[in-house]
Structure formats: structure tokens, C-alpha cells
Design a protein around this motif. Structure first.
Motif, short mmCIF file in Angstrom:
data_model
loop_
_atom_site.label_atom_id
_atom_site.label_comp_id
_atom_site.label_asym_id
_atom_site.label_seq_id
_atom_site.Cartn_x
_atom_site.Cartn_y
_atom_site.Cartn_z
N THR A 112 -7.28 -50.11 13.61
CA THR A 112 -7.36 -49.45 12.34
C THR A 112 -7.19 -47.99 12.49
O THR A 112 -7.68 -47.88 13.54
CB THR A 112 -8.37 -49.99 11.38
OG1 THR A 112 -9.77 -49.30 12.35
CG2 THR A 112 -8.71 -51.38 11.24
N GLY A 113 -7.06 -47.17 11.50
CA GLY A 113 -6.79 -45.87 11.60
C GLY A 113 -6.65 -45.26 10.12
O GLY A 113 -6.42 -46.04 9.26
N THR A 114 -6.65 -43.78 10.06
CA THR A 114 -6.77 -43.20 8.89
C THR A 114 -5.97 -42.03 9.05
O THR A 114 -5.71 -41.44 9.99
CB THR A 114 -8.25 -42.86 8.32
OG1 THR A 114 -8.69 -41.87 9.51
CG2 THR A 114 -8.95 -43.78 8.22
N VAL A 115 -4.99 -41.35 7.88
CA VAL A 115 -4.45 -40.42 7.80
C VAL A 115 -5.28 -39.49 6.68
O VAL A 115 -5.70 -39.91 5.62
CB VAL A 115 -2.98 -40.53 7.23
CG1 VAL A 115 -2.51 -39.21 6.90
CG2 VAL A 115 -2.18 -41.52 8.24
N THR A 116 -5.70 -38.30 6.86
CA THR A 116 -6.28 -37.38 5.86
C THR A 116 -5.26 -36.33 5.54
O THR A 116 -4.95 -35.39 6.43
CB THR A 116 -7.56 -36.75 6.39
OG1 THR A 116 -8.45 -38.01 6.63
CG2 THR A 116 -8.20 -36.01 5.51
N ALA A 117 -5.07 -36.25 4.07
CA ALA A 117 -4.19 -35.07 3.90
C ALA A 117 -5.05 -34.02 3.30
O ALA A 117 -5.91 -34.31 2.47
CB ALA A 117 -3.16 -35.75 2.62
N THR A 118 -4.69 -33.00 3.74
CA THR A 118 -5.59 -31.68 3.35
C THR A 118 -4.77 -30.50 3.00
O THR A 118 -3.65 -30.18 3.31
CB THR A 118 -6.37 -31.25 4.67
OG1 THR A 118 -5.69 -30.98 5.70
CG2 THR A 118 -7.25 -32.18 5.16
N GLN A 119 -5.47 -29.82 2.09
CA GLN A 119 -4.80 -28.36 1.30
C GLN A 119 -4.89 -27.59 2.43
O GLN A 119 -5.82 -27.32 3.24
CB GLN A 119 -5.62 -28.21 0.17
CG GLN A 119 -5.15 -29.03 -0.99
CD GLN A 119 -3.87 -29.04 -1.58
OE1 GLN A 119 -3.11 -29.25 -0.99
NE2 GLN A 119 -3.63 -28.56 -2.84
N GLY A 120 -3.60 -26.83 2.45
CA GLY A 120 -3.77 -25.52 3.48
C GLY A 120 -4.93 -24.38 2.85
O GLY A 120 -5.62 -24.73 1.80
#
Length: 121
Positions: A112-120
Motif C-alpha cells: 500500500t502507499g499514498t500520494v499527497t498533493a500539496t499547494q506550492g
């Protein structure tokens, strides 16, 4: 005459760039470097990645297991088989800022894993 030349340029550009609307700016082309993952011993390495929110991105996955794996994410809307020793690439995004899950459908309790989308900044 100048207006006609500009109009012809816009019409010509619209024909070359699908989805482009005259008056909208054209973004410069950028090479997309994939995020590289491996699956080994039924675990993703790394098991977490960060990506910029609002942008498309690529994930390249190499299978170092001796069995076939299925790289899948309900959140990111992809599902792809990767054979032993094989490498696949998936397209994802653009994403809103939050964390998204991915997994190996054949070993969902281990890989399992995760992707985190972050604002610049």
C-alpha cells in the motif's frame, strides 16, 4: 489586414492545439519527469510520494517481485498489471490538495502507499 493575420494565426493555432480557445494563453510545453517507485517483497518503495496539486504527473513502477502485481488506485483512477521484472507508467492528476491511496490488488494487505498533493508556496 493586421486583424485578419491575427485571426488566421489564432485559427491556425487552434487547429494545432486541441482544446485551445482563441484568446486563452498557451502554456509552454514541459517535460514530465516520472516519479519512480518499485514494488519489492510486496511493498512499495517509497510508499509515500508528494506531488504538486493541480498538475498532471507520471508514476513509473518497476516490479522486483517474482510474481505479477496489479498497481491500482480507486482515488487516482488507474489500474495496471506489471509483470515480474517489468516497468509500467501511469498518468494521474491534476489533483486537489489531499492524500490519495494506491495498492497492489493482488497483495492489498502488504503493498500500500499514498500520494499527497500539496499547494506550492
Amino acid at each position: 489586414m493586421r486583424h485578419a493575420t491575427t485571426l488566421l494565426s489564432c485559427v491556425g493555432l487552434a487547429a494545432l492545439v486541441p482544446g485551445w480557445v482563441p484568446g486563452w494563453p498557451v502554456a509552454p510545453a514541459r517535460a514530465q519527469e516520472p516519479v519512480h517507485l518499485i514494488v519489492k517483497d510486496h511493498h512499495f518503495v517509497p510508499d509515500h510520494i508528494d506531488v504538486p496539486a493541480g498538475q498532471r504527473f507520471l508514476i513509473s513502477l518497476t516490479n522486483q517481485d517474482d510474481t505479477t502485481d496489479e498497481f491500482e488506485s480507486y482515488d487516482l483512477k488507474f489500474e495496471k498489471i506489471v509483470v515480474p521484472g517489468g516497468t509500467i507508467t501511469v498518468h494521474a492528476g491534476p489533483l486537489h490538495p489531499e492524500t490519495y491511496k494506491f495498492f497492489d490488488d493482488y497483495h492489498p494487505d502488504q503493498a500500500t502507499g499514498t500520494v499527497t498533493a500539496t499547494q506550492g508556496p
